[in-house]
Motif scaffolding. Structure first.
Motif, PDB file in Angstrom:
ATOM      1  N   LYS A 137       3.474  -2.981 -29.429  1.00 62.01           N
ATOM      2  CA  LYS A 137       4.747  -2.463 -29.956  1.00 62.01           C
ATOM      3  C   LYS A 137       4.858  -2.748 -31.464  1.00 62.01           C
ATOM      4  O   LYS A 137       5.346  -1.914 -32.228  1.00 62.01           O
ATOM      5  CB  LYS A 137       5.922  -3.094 -29.189  1.00 62.01           C
ATOM      6  CG  LYS A 137       7.300  -2.708 -29.694  1.00 62.01           C
ATOM      7  CD  LYS A 137       7.577  -1.219 -29.543  1.00 62.01           C
ATOM      8  CE  LYS A 137       8.855  -0.818 -30.248  1.00 62.01           C
ATOM      9  NZ  LYS A 137       9.100   0.631 -30.169  1.00 62.01           N
ATOM     10  N   THR A 148       5.539  10.252 -18.739  1.00 60.80           N
ATOM     11  CA  THR A 148       5.233   8.884 -19.159  1.00 60.80           C
ATOM     12  C   THR A 148       3.945   8.414 -18.474  1.00 60.80           C
ATOM     13  O   THR A 148       3.475   9.031 -17.508  1.00 60.80           O
ATOM     14  CB  THR A 148       6.399   7.940 -18.799  1.00 60.80           C
ATOM     15  OG1 THR A 148       6.586   7.968 -17.376  1.00 60.80           O
ATOM     16  CG2 THR A 148       7.694   8.371 -19.486  1.00 60.80           C
ATOM     17  N   ALA A 153      -1.126   9.125 -27.057  1.00 59.92           N
ATOM     18  CA  ALA A 153       0.202   9.289 -27.682  1.00 59.92           C
ATOM     19  C   ALA A 153       0.404  10.680 -28.306  1.00 59.92           C
ATOM     20  O   ALA A 153       1.475  11.280 -28.125  1.00 59.92           O
ATOM     21  CB  ALA A 153       0.441   8.185 -28.711  1.00 59.92           C
ATOM     22  N   ARG A 191       2.569  -0.267 -33.195  1.00 61.22           N
ATOM     23  CA  ARG A 191       2.948   1.139 -32.996  1.00 61.22           C
ATOM     24  C   ARG A 191       4.450   1.218 -32.718  1.00 61.22           C
ATOM     25  O   ARG A 191       4.879   1.618 -31.633  1.00 61.22           O
ATOM     26  CB  ARG A 191       2.165   1.738 -31.809  1.00 61.22           C
ATOM     27  CG  ARG A 191       0.664   1.772 -31.976  1.00 61.22           C
ATOM     28  CD  ARG A 191       0.223   2.802 -33.013  1.00 61.22           C
ATOM     29  NE  ARG A 191      -1.225   2.838 -33.145  1.00 61.22           N
ATOM     30  CZ  ARG A 191      -1.918   2.108 -34.036  1.00 61.22           C
ATOM     31  NH1 ARG A 191      -1.298   1.278 -34.883  1.00 61.22           N
ATOM     32  NH2 ARG A 191      -3.231   2.195 -34.108  1.00 61.22           N
ATOM     33  N   VAL A 210      -4.239   4.140 -26.047  1.00 59.48           N
ATOM     34  CA  VAL A 210      -2.872   4.566 -26.371  1.00 59.48           C
ATOM     35  C   VAL A 210      -2.898   5.572 -27.531  1.00 59.48           C
ATOM     36  O   VAL A 210      -2.202   6.596 -27.498  1.00 59.48           O
ATOM     37  CB  VAL A 210      -1.999   3.332 -26.711  1.00 59.48           C
ATOM     38  CG1 VAL A 210      -0.657   3.745 -27.308  1.00 59.48           C
ATOM     39  CG2 VAL A 210      -1.774   2.492 -25.443  1.00 59.48           C
ATOM     40  N   ASP A 211      -3.717   5.300 -28.521  1.00 62.40           N
ATOM     41  CA  ASP A 211      -3.782   6.210 -29.675  1.00 62.40           C
ATOM     42  C   ASP A 211      -4.318   7.584 -29.289  1.00 62.40           C
ATOM     43  O   ASP A 211      -3.982   8.597 -29.909  1.00 62.40           O
ATOM     44  CB  ASP A 211      -4.649   5.608 -30.782  1.00 62.40           C
ATOM     45  CG  ASP A 211      -3.897   4.520 -31.548  1.00 62.40           C
ATOM     46  OD1 ASP A 211      -2.651   4.467 -31.435  1.00 62.40           O
ATOM     47  OD2 ASP A 211      -4.554   3.726 -32.249  1.00 62.40           O
ATOM     48  N   THR A 256       8.280  14.844 -28.897  1.00 61.10           N
ATOM     49  CA  THR A 256       8.226  14.123 -27.623  1.00 61.10           C
ATOM     50  C   THR A 256       9.631  13.776 -27.163  1.00 61.10           C
ATOM     51  O   THR A 256      10.374  13.153 -27.891  1.00 61.10           O
ATOM     52  CB  THR A 256       7.440  12.807 -27.819  1.00 61.10           C
ATOM     53  OG1 THR A 256       6.171  13.144 -28.328  1.00 61.10           O
ATOM     54  CG2 THR A 256       7.297  12.064 -26.512  1.00 61.10           C
ATOM     55  N   LEU A 285       6.233   4.132 -30.904  1.00 63.86           N
ATOM     56  CA  LEU A 285       6.031   4.431 -29.477  1.00 63.86           C
ATOM     57  C   LEU A 285       7.030   3.652 -28.632  1.00 63.86           C
ATOM     58  O   LEU A 285       7.497   2.583 -29.021  1.00 63.86           O
ATOM     59  CB  LEU A 285       4.608   4.046 -29.039  1.00 63.86           C
ATOM     60  CG  LEU A 285       3.474   4.786 -29.734  1.00 63.86           C
ATOM     61  CD1 LEU A 285       2.135   4.307 -29.180  1.00 63.86           C
ATOM     62  CD2 LEU A 285       3.620   6.292 -29.549  1.00 63.86           C
ATOM     63  N   ARG A 337       6.595   7.332 -22.878  1.00 58.56           N
ATOM     64  CA  ARG A 337       6.621   5.869 -22.722  1.00 58.56           C
ATOM     65  C   ARG A 337       5.264   5.400 -22.253  1.00 58.56           C
ATOM     66  O   ARG A 337       4.602   6.093 -21.463  1.00 58.56           O
ATOM     67  CB  ARG A 337       7.678   5.437 -21.696  1.00 58.56           C
ATOM     68  CG  ARG A 337       7.829   3.916 -21.614  1.00 58.56           C
ATOM     69  CD  ARG A 337       8.699   3.405 -20.462  1.00 58.56           C
ATOM     70  NE  ARG A 337       9.869   4.172 -20.212  1.00 58.56           N
ATOM     71  CZ  ARG A 337      10.054   4.920 -19.127  1.00 58.56           C
ATOM     72  NH1 ARG A 337       9.140   4.977 -18.184  1.00 58.56           N
ATOM     73  NH2 ARG A 337      11.156   5.600 -18.971  1.00 58.56           N
ATOM     74  N   PHE A 338       4.860   4.237 -22.739  1.00 58.05           N
ATOM     75  CA  PHE A 338       3.668   3.569 -22.220  1.00 58.05           C
ATOM     76  C   PHE A 338       4.142   2.304 -21.513  1.00 58.05           C
ATOM     77  O   PHE A 338       4.690   1.404 -22.152  1.00 58.05           O
ATOM     78  CB  PHE A 338       2.697   3.216 -23.352  1.00 58.05           C
ATOM     79  CG  PHE A 338       2.033   4.425 -23.942  1.00 58.05           C
ATOM     80  CD1 PHE A 338       0.849   4.909 -23.405  1.00 58.05           C
ATOM     81  CD2 PHE A 338       2.611   5.104 -25.011  1.00 58.05           C
ATOM     82  CE1 PHE A 338       0.240   6.047 -23.924  1.00 58.05           C
ATOM     83  CE2 PHE A 338       2.010   6.234 -25.541  1.00 58.05           C
ATOM     84  CZ  PHE A 338       0.821   6.712 -25.000  1.00 58.05           C
TER      85      PHE A 338
END
Ligand SMILES: Cc1cc2nc3c(=O)[nH]c(=O)nc-3n(C[C@H](O)[C@H](O)[C@H](O)COP(=O)(O)O)c2cc1C
Length: 354
Positions: free
Chosen positions: A199, A136, A160, A202, A156-157, A4, A205, A166-167
């Motif tokens: 954050k 993103t 990703a 994870r 998100v999982d 990524t 990320l 970026r989230f």
């Protein structure tokens, strides 16, 4: 799939805002901060494919770093648009998974895509396969009944692994029924701690927090917990806060700008753009109107910008003179008061309402 790419990731960005972050706003914002990441307004993929592409993608080289925000749910179309973004020179392409407006919902994109994380993942993967710039995602904490922290984490999982660089999390849920888009930006409570928690859980990320952040002090406080901060309405309503960002957030030497120097930097831009077809003075000056927010002279500034369109680009110098005049009157009044006199009644020109 290749690793990524890291987003061109400034620690501070200005949120995509329809009818706000047009090219005039962005040019102005760039005079205030060299480094903040700028976003376009949301551009619907369908419109980009079938509409006036040049107009929709247009930006000035000085706007870098700049991200194009897309709206849509069709991976093939989004990938095509991502290619257009890269070819046009954008630094990043962002997918809108946060907008709850009825029009966007009826197109099955925006926040309702949080119900279909596999579609978002597919779209991100398709865009990534097409471009080298970072892809993103901007989303919400949740929507309707899908609003537990675990629901956001599952979203998100799911996305990703597709390679979202970026989230950006707008830290309030959206209600898809019963609230207007504006209410959806104010009524559901802010839940910043859940973005910090994302954050923490994870750390690999890249997580950016958004929602209700109004000062650089607040930005700095959030940066202790997340990678980046996005501000929206504060940049629109009190743009001067951006002037401190390069020194405080990006560690650069203070460029020493003043409100007046930034205003004057807009004069050649205004003169130039007024020569373009369909550009009206107001299209540019509406973004400058809050430059003096909170200062003596703010009202005189706004009023002159609004009322003296006949001056063309000269309106900026006239508005600066009006600010100076309001300041002089204010000082005179203060001196009289200090000398014990009651002074004249406060006149509108003194700008008591800042
Ligand atoms: C006038 C306006 C237009 C907006 N348009 C968009 C948009 O096009 N795309 C998007 O993702 N969010 C949009 N938003 C939401 C903002 O990007 C941001 O998430 C929201 O305003 C919360 O941040 P803030 O509290 O710092 O303003 C918009 C917000 C406003 C006020």
């Amino acid at each position: 799939m290749s690793p990524t790419p890291r987003a061109a990731t400034p620690a501070l960005s200005i949120a995509p805002m329809m009818d706000v972050t047009d090219r005039h706003f962005r040019w102005f914002a760039r005079r205030l901060s060299r480094h903040v990441l700028l976003y376009t307004e949301m551009v619907v993929a369908q419109a980009l494919i079938h509409g006036d592409r040049e107009h929709l993608l247009r930006f000035d080289a000085s706007e870098h770093p700049i991200a194009l925000q897309l709206g849509g749910d069709d991976p093939v179309k989004l990938a095509l648009c991502a290619r257009m973004a890269e070819d046009a020179g954008y630094d990043e392409v962002n997918l809108n998974v946060g907008c709850p407006s009825p029009r966007v919902q009826s197109g099955s994109f925006g926040v309702v895509l949080m119900r279909r994380p596999h579609v978002v993942a597919e779209a991100v993967a398709a865009m990534r396969a097409e471009v080298r710039i970072p892809v993103t995602v901007k989303h919400r904490i949740g929507l309707d009944e899908l609003d537990r922290f675990e629901d956001m984490l599952a979203f998100v999982d799911a996305v990703a692994p597709a390679g979202a660089a970026r989230f950006t999390v707008h830290a309030r849920k959206a209600w898809t029924q019963g609230l207007s888009p504006k209410q959806n930006r104010n009524v559901p409570p802010l839940r910043h701690a859940e973005v910090h928690r994302l954050k923490r859980l994870r750390p690999e990320l890249h997580v950016e927090i958004n929602g209700g952040i109004r000062t650089l002090d607040e930005v700095e406080a959030h940066l202790a917990h997340v990678d980046a901060v996005m501000i929206g309405r504060a940049a629109r309503d009190t743009p001067w806060i951006l002037a401190g960002a390069d020194a405080r957030i990006f560690g650069c030497s203070d460029p020493g700008a003043t409100r007046a120097s930034v205003a004057r930097a807009m004069v050649p831009y205004l003169a130039r753009t007024l020569g373009e077809p369909r550009v009206r003075l107001h299209h540019v000056t509406r973004h400058l109107a809050p430059l003096f927010a909170g200062e003596v002279g703010a009202r005189a500034w706004r009023r002159t910008l609004a009322q003296r369109a006949d001056l063309g680009a000269g309106v900026i110098e006239a508005a600066l003179e009006a600010v100076e005049e309001a300041r002089r009157l204010q000082e005179q009044l203060a001196q009289r008061e200090a000398a014990g006199g009651s002074g004249p009644p406060r006149d509108d020109a003194l700008d008591p309402v800042r």
